[in-house]
Design a protein around this motif. Sequence first.
Motif, PDB file in Angstrom:
ATOM      1  N   MET A   1     -25.199  23.296  11.251  1.00  0.00           N
ATOM      2  CA  MET A   1     -24.379  21.655  10.798  1.00  0.00           C
ATOM      3  C   MET A   1     -24.143  21.080   9.850  1.00  0.00           C
ATOM      4  O   MET A   1     -22.770  21.355   9.043  1.00  0.00           O
ATOM      5  CB  MET A   1     -24.836  20.462  11.038  1.00  0.00           C
ATOM      6  CG  MET A   1     -25.345  20.089  12.787  1.00  0.00           C
ATOM      7  SD  MET A   1     -24.018  20.268  13.735  1.00  0.00           S
ATOM      8  CE  MET A   1     -24.835  21.733  14.831  1.00  0.00           C
ATOM      9  N   PHE A   2     -24.702  21.474   8.899  1.00  0.00           N
ATOM     10  CA  PHE A   2     -24.412  21.414   7.131  1.00  0.00           C
ATOM     11  C   PHE A   2     -23.371  22.147   6.791  1.00  0.00           C
ATOM     12  O   PHE A   2     -22.534  22.002   6.214  1.00  0.00           O
ATOM     13  CB  PHE A   2     -26.182  20.773   6.355  1.00  0.00           C
ATOM     14  CG  PHE A   2     -25.750  20.654   4.867  1.00  0.00           C
ATOM     15  CD1 PHE A   2     -24.260  19.131   4.783  1.00  0.00           C
ATOM     16  CD2 PHE A   2     -25.475  21.745   3.681  1.00  0.00           C
ATOM     17  CE1 PHE A   2     -24.109  19.232   3.111  1.00  0.00           C
ATOM     18  CE2 PHE A   2     -25.491  21.556   3.042  1.00  0.00           C
ATOM     19  CZ  PHE A   2     -24.624  19.957   2.633  1.00  0.00           C
TER      20      PHE A   2
ATOM     21  N   ALA B   1     -21.576  24.471   8.420  1.00  0.00           N
ATOM     22  CA  ALA B   1     -20.339  24.654   9.410  1.00  0.00           C
ATOM     23  C   ALA B   1     -19.216  23.564   7.995  1.00  0.00           C
ATOM     24  O   ALA B   1     -18.366  24.103   8.340  1.00  0.00           O
ATOM     25  CB  ALA B   1     -20.557  23.813  10.496  1.00  0.00           C
ATOM     26  N   GLY B   2     -19.864  22.548   8.119  1.00  0.00           N
ATOM     27  CA  GLY B   2     -18.846  21.311   7.135  1.00  0.00           C
ATOM     28  C   GLY B   2     -18.840  22.231   5.546  1.00  0.00           C
ATOM     29  O   GLY B   2     -17.357  21.908   5.094  1.00  0.00           O
ATOM     30  N   LEU B   3     -19.586  22.259   5.329  1.00  0.00           N
ATOM     31  CA  LEU B   3     -19.249  23.315   3.854  1.00  0.00           C
ATOM     32  C   LEU B   3     -18.742  24.231   4.163  1.00  0.00           C
ATOM     33  O   LEU B   3     -17.764  24.626   2.708  1.00  0.00           O
ATOM     34  CB  LEU B   3     -20.608  23.216   3.263  1.00  0.00           C
ATOM     35  CG  LEU B   3     -20.665  23.717   1.963  1.00  0.00           C
ATOM     36  CD1 LEU B   3     -20.355  22.312   0.820  1.00  0.00           C
ATOM     37  CD2 LEU B   3     -22.827  23.974   1.328  1.00  0.00           C
TER      38      LEU B   3
ATOM     39  N   LEU C   1     -16.299  25.522   6.277  1.00  0.00           N
ATOM     40  CA  LEU C   1     -15.037  24.597   6.315  1.00  0.00           C
ATOM     41  C   LEU C   1     -14.135  24.119   5.265  1.00  0.00           C
ATOM     42  O   LEU C   1     -13.164  24.193   4.673  1.00  0.00           O
ATOM     43  CB  LEU C   1     -14.914  23.834   7.357  1.00  0.00           C
ATOM     44  CG  LEU C   1     -13.690  23.896   8.340  1.00  0.00           C
ATOM     45  CD1 LEU C   1     -13.769  24.970   8.974  1.00  0.00           C
ATOM     46  CD2 LEU C   1     -13.747  22.462   9.440  1.00  0.00           C
ATOM     47  N   ALA C   2     -15.171  23.222   4.384  1.00  0.00           N
ATOM     48  CA  ALA C   2     -14.560  22.792   3.569  1.00  0.00           C
ATOM     49  C   ALA C   2     -14.432  23.854   1.824  1.00  0.00           C
ATOM     50  O   ALA C   2     -12.896  23.545   2.040  1.00  0.00           O
ATOM     51  CB  ALA C   2     -15.553  21.779   2.109  1.00  0.00           C
TER      52      ALA C   2
END
Lengths: 210, 659, 412, 119
Positions: free
Chosen positions: D96-97, D99-101, D103-104
């Motif tokens: 989950m983390f 993915a955000g990282l 993507l960012a």
Amino acid sequence: MSAEAVTADLGHAADEHGHDEHATTTGLSHTKLAMWVFLGSECLLFGGLISTYLLYKTRGNGRTLPTDVFDIPFTSVSSFVLLMSSLTMVLALSAVSRGEAEAGRTWLLATALLGGVFIGGQVYEFTAFVREGVAFTTNPASSAFFTLTGFHGVHVSLGIVMLMSLFVASLKGRLTQRNAETVEIVGLYWHFVDIVWIFIFTVIYLIPAD
Amino acid sequence: MAIVEKTPLELGPGDSVRYAERPLGVFTRPQEGRGWRDWLSTVDHKRIGILYGASAMFFFLVGGVEALLIRLQLAAPEGSVLSADVYNQVYTMHGVTMVFLFIMPLAAAFSNYFIPLQIGARDVAFPRLNALSFWIWLSGAIFLNTSWIVGGGGADCGWFCYSTNSGVAFSPSHGVDFYAIGLQILGIASLVSSVNLIVTCLNMRAPGMTLMRMPVLTWMLLITQFLLLFALPVITVALFLLMFDRLFDAQFFNPDAGADPLLWQHLFWIFGHPEVYIIILPAFGVVSEVIPTFSRKPLFGYEFMVFSGIAIGFMGWGVWAHHMFVSGMGPISVAAFSLSTMFIAVPTGVKVLNWLATMWGGKLRFTVAMKFAVATVAMFTIGGLSGVTHSVAPADTQQTDTYYIVAHFHYVIFGGGVLGLFAGIYFWWPKIWGHFLNERLGNWSFWIMLVGFNLTFGPMHILGLQGMSRRIDTYARGYGFEFWNMAATVGSLLIAVSVVIFIWNVVKSKRDAPHLPPPGPDPWDARSLEWSIPSPVPTHNFDTVPQVHGRDEWWHAKYAENDEGQVVRVATAEEAAQTGEATGVHLPSPSFWPLAVAVGLPLIGYGLIFNLWLALIGALLTIASLYSWALEPVDDPDAAHDHHEDDKNEDDQTGGHDS
Amino acid sequence: MAEMRSAPIRRLVPRTLVLLGAAVATGCASDAELDTFAPQGPIARELHSRGVLPVFWIAAAVFVGIAVAMVWLIWRNRVKTYDGDDEWPAQTHGHVPLEVGWTVGFLVTMIAVAGLMLWSLPTVEATEDNAMAVTIDDRSVMWEPTVVVVGNQWWWEFRYYFTDQVDLADLRAHGDAKTLPPADIVTSGQIVIPTGEEVELIITSRDVIHSFWIPALNGKRDAVPNRFSPWKIEASSPGFYFGQCTEFCGLSHSRMRMQAVALSPADFQAWVDSTSADAAAPADPEALAGLEVFSGICTSCHLIEGVNDDVYEGADQASGAAPNLTHFAGRSTFAGGIFNTYNADGSLNRTDLEAWLRDPNALKENYTVPGQQFRGMPDLDLSEQQIDDLVAYLSGLGAKPAGWIIEATQVE
Amino acid sequence: MSDTATSEHSEPEAAEHHDDGGHEEGHAHPSDWAYVKIAVVLAAITALEVFTYFETVLDWGVALVPSLIFMMVVKFYLVATWFMHLRFDNKLFGRMFTAGLVLAVGVYLVTLTVFEFWV
Ligand code: HEA
Ligand code: HEA
Ligand code: CUA
Ligand SMILES: [Cu+2]
């Protein structure tokens, strides 16, 4: 209650606290999963602020840039303080999950204090910058700088509030081994705020803005 | 938030004894009941879904009236229904209202209502947070619209509110402030809800409900939640910068100080493009449920449907600058974004052909829901293909900011999103309310809407190619725009007629319901778990949480395939369905605090705009409510166990939740 | 009610055909001056044939394919009701080769589209090193046709540099659209270009984002404050080409238009000669009185070369600029290309001009609110006498354009 | 997003991690001493980072930015894996983390590239 109803009950995990994590599909706690999902989202928030600052860091409109007034030794100290607060945080969790309430409480307080020192440092830094002619409205670079570090500061402050709430709960004897997960989740947030600063410290402060 | 709270109820593995430990909280919690006040404190995902749906439909009318004003103004050259100033506010608020206050919350209604039902759960992972999302959303929506009254008018900068036109110097009324703060409030709501629903999907599936057995609607909604999760922070950043510029003299978008107006465009569209898939994916999910049901076939290529959805969601992150082909960002960027945009046609095409393949060899029964679903596929394809024509960047330099774009996005948004969600409304209405929508009226509404829609937006392709710019409050005679504008206006009135028929249908169906046979648990002979429980759904959803053995679990409870591949019935729906009569199911208790927290936020908003003291009051209210929330017992241990029987009885008598 | 019978698609096909037919029909109509399907110069033509049309055909083909399949499926498979359990069709769950097949099919189609895009991109982005001889101040220079285009609320300024020519890099280095280097010709509303030459544009803005678009000559490009963006146009033959600001820019966005006037190289030279000169000194007493009024009131915003260029410090506007009026009467439209300066018969359009001076806001909405920065020309409370004098003065500024131009511009 | 799709495969594993709630004793979390060791490493890296600032002592030349980034990543990684327990916890959290990282990082690097930040 029939046996069936009990199993049914196990399946619904009906409150915010994941107390019956044994019944979740993945076996993981709701709250902890939620925190991680949320932290994933926070990456895009801070990413946006950091990119804004990077884009604007040299746009001074003829006035002083934040980079001109950086005090690296000072910021290094406060960065170090924040980094070490991660250690105390993890020690707090460790103590609480071993059932050592008192030690846990002490470490929580220590973490909050270190966080407080960091915020104090930031307040000092901000006022010093303003005195040196870099205020929020000075130029795009300064607006971006204060917004980024300000957002981070607000995150740290929220973390301190949560830590202090845990501390108070602990004083009242409510922070027992069973609540270790709550401590862990506050900890996740805290560490995240710390790694954001690790990023900011390098990318904003240390890498020279030629 | 409620992090400091500890659970009162611990259940060890296999342990059926409840610990009657006194909860941490100091406030008591209200009990679930049936009066209107209970809607304010409800934490039931179904009621929250209904609240979302009803408010969304209300704002559809608001946005629709704004649309009609636009169309009346543009019906003929030199229109004088609205002044230029009002026109700019009206079209801006039309876009904002339709996107943020209509279609997103309508999709949220589906997510809230059906994700738990389709995965066999009793509620979402965090019921109070769920209520919080709704109330925050509603307070944001109201806040945004109060700018008409107290803000000196609505925002007048277009729904993407490009800098520098959004600065105080160029938009001195408070409209843009309301836009900046209102969208932040709405964003908090969607962010909270996305976290909640992601955890729900991952963590609350019934035993056996693996990810690859989840119904496609749930899948698409899950992907939507991820898009929200990652897209909202980006626009939050943009909105903060805008707000700081406008209210606190920051310099983010002041070109005189060296700022770059394109920063806003990037941040907006990094959010904005995923946003358009946030709009369409729920509709794709609905269509993927409706078409199989009325084709009497399973969805063709389930895995491909799921993975193409994921692919669309993922690719949607790399294309944002196709909205900026003419912004002057440089030919290399233009080429790169043009290329990345085009290839989204591939997974989307896979979806379209899989729907067709589902219909292939099926037995298609054209109920109103099915008509809407098939129309969605057709209309979306038109919109998607015009999307492909402007993904070719050089060609887009002729098309961008003309009515050709307006045609494109209404075909995908209205033809795809809105028609798709209407399919869902007709399909699930009996499940939610315990009675059907009238099919005859539904048919009238459908056909008038389809014709009206094409008459409204079809001509806009031509207008755009004839060179009519968008966002113009009047046009001069002599460019050849007259005829098709009039056609579009007539079309929009037809849409209005169809909407009125729909509303009449809602009223009439409810009135007729007592005289008609109830729909039973599974009126359409459908496939997913929500049809295995009574209609309307009992408060506790499932008597026993179902054990899932495969895709289309509910269908397999009714039918099997014999050795020759023929379908044989193993049970009727009535035999296989749950009765909804379970008692003693422990449910989360209602709470007023979500509402209280939500009320604080617009106060902060007004305060930032008008008077910081007010903001302080709002902040204190929010913080106090959050603390009260945290100190509220997680559950009311005495209340949870015995009042559900009455619920059920009442359900039976009134046939709905609306008493 | 056609409950089970008709499919949405069935009425779509004829509808689309009708619409397409109509589009072609109106496209040919002579009054469709902004029509994107009627390119008038090599750039626009190539853009149309390479960038626009092929992908339209591909999209149309895909659409027809899908539509036919859909209609056929509906026709074949529809039933009225389900009577009983034995009515179940074969339960196909999927077919991997098929899926792979159409995925590859789409991929190949899109690769073709991508090829088209890459093929047509240089059409609008690449520039050539053309140059033409222009005589300026009795001196002949080689001019790489370049016009600096500046958006303002709600009019366009066009700046010509012959003596000290500027290019994109110069202006990017300079950075500020509000203090551009002095030009030989500054005009507004109508961009005058030589035929047969590719004219490079350097587009910027002084206030908000606008977008420059003459559909017959090329696509559009935004005018972004603090940015200088390249673009280009070219007309094959002398003529008059309409445009419209397409990026929303506030109150009078819809009334922010422009025209390109393409002149033969000889006519272009003549235009340069007349327009680069300082303003003519007024002769008759009315015009002289007009100059008087002008110098007292209008000079806080407007510049007239030879009148107030020595003291002019920019206009009292958010953008810092107002149209340069030195050759006002040499243009056939005014105020963002929406009013005729001359009537079709060639006489001065006194009505609109007087009305404009009486109360600009009534003709073209603007934000001239006391206490806020002006955006647009305010109502100056002029007396009818002053207005008459000003009209007499203004109408003598610059050479009246050729009759065909006046005729071609007639806007309503 | 593709992460969630594959997390299907992690489910059996997730079931094994059943007792990973944090308030159970005796699971795989490291000892306090291990945490302290990590903290010492972090402190050392930070010291090295700050040391780069004093160019007069040692000029890092072109290696400066890459080394700084490298040290940052190491610190980031250590905190995430040890203090945030990603190393020991269920993979889903990390996914989950990440993915955000990811993507960012991806999205914003592209954005800065469009602004010609690197040239
Ligand atoms: C529901 C919302 C939605 C959806 C799903 C889409 C889908 C797509 N959009 Fe659209 N778009 C909008 C909403 C949406 N859009 C909005 C609101 C705007 C304007 C915003 C504003 O300016 O206000 C916009 C604007 C917009 C632009 C900018 C135009 C401009 O301002 O200049 C572009 C440019 O590339 C674009 C492209 C696409 C593409 C390629 C798709 C693709 O995803 C479409 C894919 C679908 C298909 C292609 C059809 C089905 C496929 C097949 C049948 C397979 C075979 C096809 C081929 C092989 C070609 N869109
Ligand atoms: C979900 C998204 C959505 C939806 C559903 C619609 C629906 C409609 N839109 Fe929308 N539109 C946008 C999103 C949407 N739009 C966006 C994002 C923009 C861009 C804005 C911008 O440029 O910034 C836009 C812009 C836009 C324009 C361009 C304006 C301009 O550029 O100047 C036009 C012009 O015709 C238009 C028309 C319509 C019409 C006629 C409908 C119709 O389909 C509406 C149908 C609904 C009704 C007709 C309601 C029925 C109401 C009644 C029956 C009254 C009953 C009343 C009571 C009971 C009180 N829209
Ligand atoms: Cu200028 Cu629109
Ligand atoms: Cu897009």
